[in-house]
Design a protein around this motif. Structure first.
Motif, PDB file in Angstrom:
ATOM      1  N   GLY A 286       0.801  -1.226   0.000  1.00  0.00           N
ATOM      2  CA  GLY A 286       0.000   0.000   0.000  1.00  0.00           C
ATOM      3  C   GLY A 286       0.824   1.262   0.000  1.00  0.00           C
ATOM      4  O   GLY A 286       1.995   1.285   0.353  1.00  0.00           O
ATOM      5  N   GLU A 287       0.172   2.316  -0.446  1.00  0.00           N
ATOM      6  CA  GLU A 287       0.732   3.676  -0.373  1.00  0.00           C
ATOM      7  C   GLU A 287       2.041   3.812  -1.128  1.00  0.00           C
ATOM      8  O   GLU A 287       2.906   4.596  -0.771  1.00  0.00           O
ATOM      9  N   GLY A 288       2.230   3.009  -2.195  1.00  0.00           N
ATOM     10  CA  GLY A 288       3.381   3.177  -3.065  1.00  0.00           C
ATOM     11  C   GLY A 288       4.714   2.862  -2.442  1.00  0.00           C
ATOM     12  O   GLY A 288       5.734   3.413  -2.844  1.00  0.00           O
ATOM     13  N   THR A 289       4.744   1.999  -1.431  1.00  0.00           N
ATOM     14  CA  THR A 289       6.018   1.710  -0.760  1.00  0.00           C
ATOM     15  C   THR A 289       6.780   0.585  -1.430  1.00  0.00           C
ATOM     16  O   THR A 289       7.790   0.146  -0.915  1.00  0.00           O
ATOM     17  N   GLY A 290       6.314   0.058  -2.555  1.00  0.00           N
ATOM     18  CA  GLY A 290       7.079  -0.959  -3.261  1.00  0.00           C
ATOM     19  C   GLY A 290       6.381  -2.299  -3.282  1.00  0.00           C
ATOM     20  O   GLY A 290       5.157  -2.387  -3.326  1.00  0.00           O
ATOM     21  N   THR A 291       7.197  -3.353  -3.247  1.00  0.00           N
ATOM     22  CA  THR A 291       6.659  -4.705  -3.358  1.00  0.00           C
ATOM     23  C   THR A 291       7.223  -5.589  -2.258  1.00  0.00           C
ATOM     24  O   THR A 291       8.224  -5.272  -1.629  1.00  0.00           O
ATOM     25  N   GLN A 292       6.559  -6.721  -2.068  1.00  0.00           N
ATOM     26  CA  GLN A 292       7.000  -7.731  -1.114  1.00  0.00           C
ATOM     27  C   GLN A 292       7.047  -9.058  -1.854  1.00  0.00           C
ATOM     28  O   GLN A 292       6.035  -9.544  -2.334  1.00  0.00           O
ATOM     29  N   SER A 293       8.245  -9.635  -1.974  1.00  0.00           N
ATOM     30  CA  SER A 293       8.383 -10.921  -2.649  1.00  0.00           C
ATOM     31  C   SER A 293       7.861 -12.020  -1.740  1.00  0.00           C
ATOM     32  O   SER A 293       8.163 -12.052  -0.544  1.00  0.00           O
ATOM     33  N   ARG A 294       7.070 -12.938  -2.304  1.00  0.00           N
ATOM     34  CA  ARG A 294       6.456 -14.006  -1.524  1.00  0.00           C
ATOM     35  C   ARG A 294       6.590 -15.331  -2.267  1.00  0.00           C
ATOM     36  O   ARG A 294       6.622 -15.376  -3.494  1.00  0.00           O
ATOM     37  N   ARG A 295       6.634 -16.399  -1.502  1.00  0.00           N
ATOM     38  CA  ARG A 295       6.543 -17.750  -2.039  1.00  0.00           C
ATOM     39  C   ARG A 295       5.486 -18.467  -1.218  1.00  0.00           C
ATOM     40  O   ARG A 295       5.619 -18.611   0.000  1.00  0.00           O
ATOM     41  N   ASP A 296       4.414 -18.894  -1.865  1.00  0.00           N
ATOM     42  CA  ASP A 296       3.271 -19.475  -1.164  1.00  0.00           C
ATOM     43  C   ASP A 296       2.982 -20.875  -1.690  1.00  0.00           C
ATOM     44  O   ASP A 296       3.086 -21.145  -2.893  1.00  0.00           O
ATOM     45  N   TYR A 297       2.588 -21.756  -0.751  1.00  0.00           N
ATOM     46  CA  TYR A 297       2.317 -23.151  -1.085  1.00  0.00           C
ATOM     47  C   TYR A 297       0.823 -23.439  -0.937  1.00  0.00           C
ATOM     48  O   TYR A 297       0.172 -22.984   0.009  1.00  0.00           O
ATOM     49  N   PHE A 298       0.313 -24.255  -1.875  1.00  0.00           N
ATOM     50  CA  PHE A 298      -1.114 -24.565  -1.912  1.00  0.00           C
ATOM     51  C   PHE A 298      -1.313 -26.056  -2.174  1.00  0.00           C
ATOM     52  O   PHE A 298      -0.451 -26.719  -2.760  1.00  0.00           O
ATOM     53  N   ARG A 299      -2.470 -26.542  -1.758  1.00  0.00           N
ATOM     54  CA  ARG A 299      -2.815 -27.934  -2.041  1.00  0.00           C
ATOM     55  C   ARG A 299      -4.335 -28.106  -1.948  1.00  0.00           C
ATOM     56  O   ARG A 299      -5.047 -27.221  -1.463  1.00  0.00           O
TER      57      ARG A 299
END
Length: 1021
Positions: A286-299
């Motif tokens: 939010g508010e133009g502060t950049g990005t957050q890299s994520r790795r998410d697992y699903f099943r």
């Protein structure tokens, strides 16, 4: 053709690829996210080299994953290490040594780090989920030491290897070969080189085509040309998993949902995982502060439940989306926004209507009657809260069709309050539960108000509505709606469309419906039954162009009962005796909450404690005009620039302008024109008038330029009443042609229609509309203007209600969008010619006569004895959806026909003999297809036994389960329908989709292959 690779060596190739991951600007320390990215590349390169080495030694290498991630690459290296030990070649020894060294270094992780972050996989998962790193551990901020160690081990393996390429003259691409002491290791199809010298490294083969990472060119990923690479890859990869449509749907849905929260410049990267799959992606913050890299697992968990793995284990996928959205913050900020909107509405009431800011009485919950799109199968009256409960049930069930609920009701009946209260109450409930640490599984309602946003796209309006959350956009809202976590409430949808009206209503909703993909619920308020008719036609056209799966229902908001009105007035401390001074017409008006409040405010105003001779509507308009007149006062002896009469006339002209453009706003130029018409002179003839006009109510500036301001009435009822004033004036001043021209311009709502009949009188109105209906010989033709025909029907309904009679009249080419209720009319002797009636309630008293000629009626209600049907002539049973007798509801065509004939109605389309009726299977199929055609639906959701999943589909149950099953089977056998699986947890569901319209199957005119066979099979021929 074989070529030497010149001075370039395998080490050069590897180092060149590795440099693509160098930090920018050069010299900057590599972040931990960048470190994991280059580590993934290194393990990928080594794994593919190991697989090629085993194959070159004459062995079959372990299959490479079709969409592998970091975890799968390390697993592959552990497996292939044993195979390398069994290969007696120099390349196998070199590569095997590198594999052992790399795995040893990887398994050491980050020595000295906290236990939970020491393992590299745990560390990656921690930072991918937004976890923070200890501020005193600089060794955790980068993986450079590990990355360099792995790279050096691979480079050492390649140090004494040579490189040559084999050119493919057909594609212009080259196949690289690494050579150790004369032992060759062909790397194709894992690697290849383009004619421009760009190296391509296998990435994944998750769809129909493989994908490669590109090094040394202008693109970062590419798909190879031709079939050669695909064919060569297949035996080297793991076999495709057994077909699992539910998992495939989940994978696609996750990627689509992630795009609702991802940075616009990023692309979610998919990879297989031991328990399911994973995505690596960049979340926009939010508010133009950049990005957050994520790795998410699903099943897919038990019963195909969609799950995401958080730090504590596997949890429902919906929890994941709530976490992405920052659910508590969203609930709080939506509640705050709705508080502000409620305050704004109250301020407008005080400033524009002069209402006191006293505490209102307890809000009466609106009552609704819900029915299908064609008006059939109406349920009993229920509260608005029960309607919302039904929305919640639809959200949880994932019914395979986007549920669109239209909330219909008169202006002033409380649609806005009901929707606003529902959204605000839900936001507060969710917010409070989360603040107290309790789980909340309820959906949030995103309330979108169209007032003042004419011609804006729905996407723009939604973006504006969620701007206050600071972390949601239109795309994110769609992701939440698809998953049952949020519902869109659109208040005043027709106003959002502006001048387009409802001619292409679905065109504005369609982008949303496309993105919802047959999931979620959308609640839309509409102004009248007329607009629903226009919307239905729009949907019918869109269905031919592949409209997504949608089911429509309509909730008709009911007026307050007399008991509700009295209770409200008691709480407002309005004396009961005040009601005695109201006319019957005004007492009926109190059923609209807006007028009940008007009456309470006027009665409690010390300056107007008595309601005298004027009607309630007239007093409301007079106060409105007087308040606006004061804004146009000058300092010169307190003179008004416009008198009350002139100001009222100006507002009538403005309403007429708005109606002619099918809008609810007017430009300043139109306001100025209306003022000139009202004073019958140029504005310059009255000093300061042009400069003072912008101070009038409802003026909103689109920019700092006053000329761009647009005028609107504070409440839609004012528009209705001033439009009625304009139309009535034409009748009273003897200009019926101008009145008839207004009939064609725009649809009139009930308040306008009632106002015209009340002001101009029933006799004058009847004379104008009778002259308006053309008759040519004995045949009548439908009006070209649906608008005019609908207004004509509404005027006749109002005249009947006002006079209590319908005798000696011939009504021609009228469309009765709302019910024509004759139950309280004692004198009925009329003809309806070329008309369309949505619902007709017959007179309760005997002795009446009603003749229908070329007229369609969808629903007939008998209010008295069924024997009274003998007074009904010319009815067509094929048009009837329902026949409601005092103790029986009939919706099957043969039952409707039998009842009409039994009670003596003249039926003009009856079968010649009942013995000639087709088999029950044919009758059932006609009923099912007719019901789908009237509801403009092309799909039905079924359980695994082919029965309807939704027990609210009464029409599908009319002939019993066996007839329905036969119907479904024959549609499938003859190819007129397809059964499709779709994503749903729990019990398996099927979507039955018609391949052509239901009307085309009913027509059986040979234009659609399969229809003749379908009817023949049902008829047993």
């Amino acid at each position: 053709m074989v070529e030497e690779a010149g001075a370039q060596s395998p080490v050069d190739v590897f180092r060149s690829m590795e440099r693509s991951y160098s930090p920018v600007p050069a010299g900057r320390p590599r972040s931990i996210h960048e470190g994991f990215s280059v580590l993934d590349f290194e393990l990928r390169f080594l794994s593919l080299l190991a697989a090629a080495t085993v194959r070159a030694a004459g062995h079959t290498p372990a299959g490479v994953g079709r969409s592998p991630g970091l975890g799968e690459w390390t697993g592959y290296l552990r497996h292939v290490r044993k195979q390398l030990d069994d290969c007696p070649t120099v390349p196998a020894a070199r590569v095997g040594r590198a594999v052992i060294e790399v795995l040893d270094r990887y398994d050491r992780g980050v020595p000295g780090a906290p236990h939970e972050l020491r393992n590299l996989k745990r560390l990656r998962d921690h930072i991918s989920h937004g976890g923070a790193l200890p501020t005193d551990r600089t060794d955790l901020t980068t993986l450079d030491e590990l990355v360099h160690a792995v790279a050096d081990a691979i480079a050492a393996c390649l140090a004494d290897a040579g490189l040559r390429t084999v050119a493919d003259d057909g594609t212009g691409e080259s196949q690289p070969v690494f050579v150790w002491d004369g032992d060759e290791v062909p790397l194709w199809p894992f690697l290849y080189v383009t004619g421009t010298g760009a190296w391509h490294l296998f990435s994944k083969f998750a769809g129909a085509q493989p994908s490669y990472l590109c090094f040394g060119g202008t693109v970062v990923t590419a798909t190879p040309k031709g079939e050669a690479v695909r064919s060569a890859l297949h035996p080297l990869l793991k076999p495709k998993k057994a077909d699992n449509g539910t998992l495939d749907y989940f994978i696609r849905d996750v990627e689509r949902d992630l795009r609702g929260f991802a940075d616009d410049d990023s692309e979610p990267v998919y990879a297989d995982h031991d328990h399911g799959f994973e995505y690596y992606w960049d979340k926009a913050t939010g508010e133009g502060t950049g990005t957050q890299s994520r790795r998410d697992y699903f099943r897919l968990g038990p019963d195909n439940a969609r799950q995401w793995r958080d730090e504590s284990g596997w949890v429902p996928y919906s929890d994941y989306l709530r976490k992405l959205a920052n659910w508590q913050v969203v609930a709080t900020r939506l509640r705050q926004k709705l508080d502000q909107l409620e305050t704004q509405l109250a301020a407008e009431e005080r400033e524009t209507l002069g209402w006191a800011s006293r505490e209102r009485g307890t809000t009466r919950m609106a009552k609704v009657i819900v029915h299908d799109m064609d008006g059939s199968h109406a349920g009993p009256p229920s509260t608005f809260a029960e309607l919302i409960d039904g929305v919640d049930e639809d959200l949880q069930a994932n019914r395979g069709q986007t549920q669109v609920v239209f909330i219909n009701g008169e202006a002033g009946i409380g649609k806005t309050r009901a929707m606003l209260d529902a959204a605000k109450s839900r936001a507060r409930e969710v917010e409070q539960a989360l603040l107290e640490g309790r789980p909340s599984h309820q959906a949030l309602f995103l309330y979108v108000r169209s007032t003042g946003q004419v011609l804006d796209s729905l996407r723009t309006v939604v973006d504006s509505a969620v701007a206050s959350t600071r972390n949601l956009t239109d795309k994110g809202v769609k992701a939440l709606c698809r998953n049952g976590l949020m519902t869109l409430l659109i208040d005043g949808f027709d106003e959002l469309l502006g001048g387009v009206g409802y001619s292409d209503a679905i065109g504005s909703l369609r982008p949303w419906l496309d993105d919802l993909g047959g999931r979620g619920v959308v609640v839309v308020s509409a102004r009248s039954s007329y607009y629903m008719g226009q919307y239905r036609s729009s949907v019918e056209r869109a269905n031919e162009q592949g409209l997504p799966y949608v089911r429509h229902r309509i909730a008709e908001v009911q007026r307050w009962s007399p008991a509700d009105v009295e209770s409200f007035l008691d709480e407002c401390e309005v004396p009961r005796r005040s009601l005695d001074r109201l006319s019957e017409h005004d007492r009926r008006l109190l059923g609209l909450p807006f007028f009940a409040r008007v009456f309470a405010e006027m009665t409690l105003d010390p300056n107007e404690s008595e309601i005298k001779s004027d009607t309630l509507t007239e007093r409301l308009l007079s106060k409105y005009v007087a308040r606006e007149e004061r804004k146009l006062m000058t300092g010169e002896a307190g003179a008004a620039l416009l008198s009350s009469a002139e100001l009222r006339r100006m507002f009538e002209y403005v309403a007429e302008f708005m109606a002619s453009h099918d809008e609810r706003e007017a430009d300043m130029s139109e306001l100025e024109d209306a003022a000139e018409y009202a004073i019958e002179a140029e504005l310059s003839s009255r000093r300061h008038l042009k400069q003072r006009l912008p101070v009038l109510c409802g003026l909103a500036a689109a920019s700092d330029d006053a000329s761009s301001s647009r005028f609107r009435f504070q409440h839609e009822l004012f528009f209705d009443q001033f439009l009625a004033g304009a139309a009535s004036r034409y009748l009273l001043e003897g200009h019926p042609a101008l009145f008839q021209a207004m009939l064609k311009q725009s649809h009139w709502r009930s308040a306008t229609v009632t106002g015209v009949v009340s002001t101009a009188g029933a006799q004058l109105t009847v004379r104008a509309v009778s002259d308006f209906a053309p008759r040519i010989g004995g045949t009548e033709r439908q009006m070209e203007s649906t608008v005019a025909a609908t207004n004509l029907g509404a005027l006749w309904t109002a005249v009947v209600r006002e006079t209590g009679t319908l005798t000696g009249q011939t009504v021609v080419n009228a469309i009765f969008a709302d019910e024509l209720d004759l139950s309280q009319v004692e004198d009925v002797d009329a003809r309806l010619v070329g008309c369309e009636l949505s619902s007709l309630t017959l007179p309760a008293t005997p002795g009446w006569s009603l003749r229908l000629e070329n007229t369609t009626v969808k629903k007939i209600k008998v209010s008295g004895s069924p024997n009274a049907l003998r007074h009904l002539h010319g009815v067509r049973h094929a048009d009837l959806v329902e026949l409601l007798l005092p103790n029986e509801l009939l919706d099957r065509k043969e039952g409707i026909l039998a009842a009409l004939q039994r009670y003596g109605a003249e039926v003009v389309d009856a079968e010649s003999r009942n013995d000639d009726l087709p088999p029950i299977e044919v009758l059932a199929a006609r009923h099912f297809l007719t019901s789908m055609a009237r509801r403009v639906e092309k799909s039905v959701i079924l359980r695994s036994d082919n029965q309807p999943e939704d027990n609210r589909l009464k029409w599908a149950q009319a002939y019993g389960p066996d007839a329905w099953k036969k119907f479904v089977n024959e549609l499938l056998v003859t190819g007129l329908a397809a059964d499709e699986n779709f994503s749903a947890s729990g019990e398996r569901k099927i979507r039955l989709r018609l391949k052509c319209s239901a009307s085309a199957i009913l027509a059986d005119d040979g234009s659609r292959p399969g229809t003749e066979e379908f009817w023949a099979r049902l008829g047993g021929k």
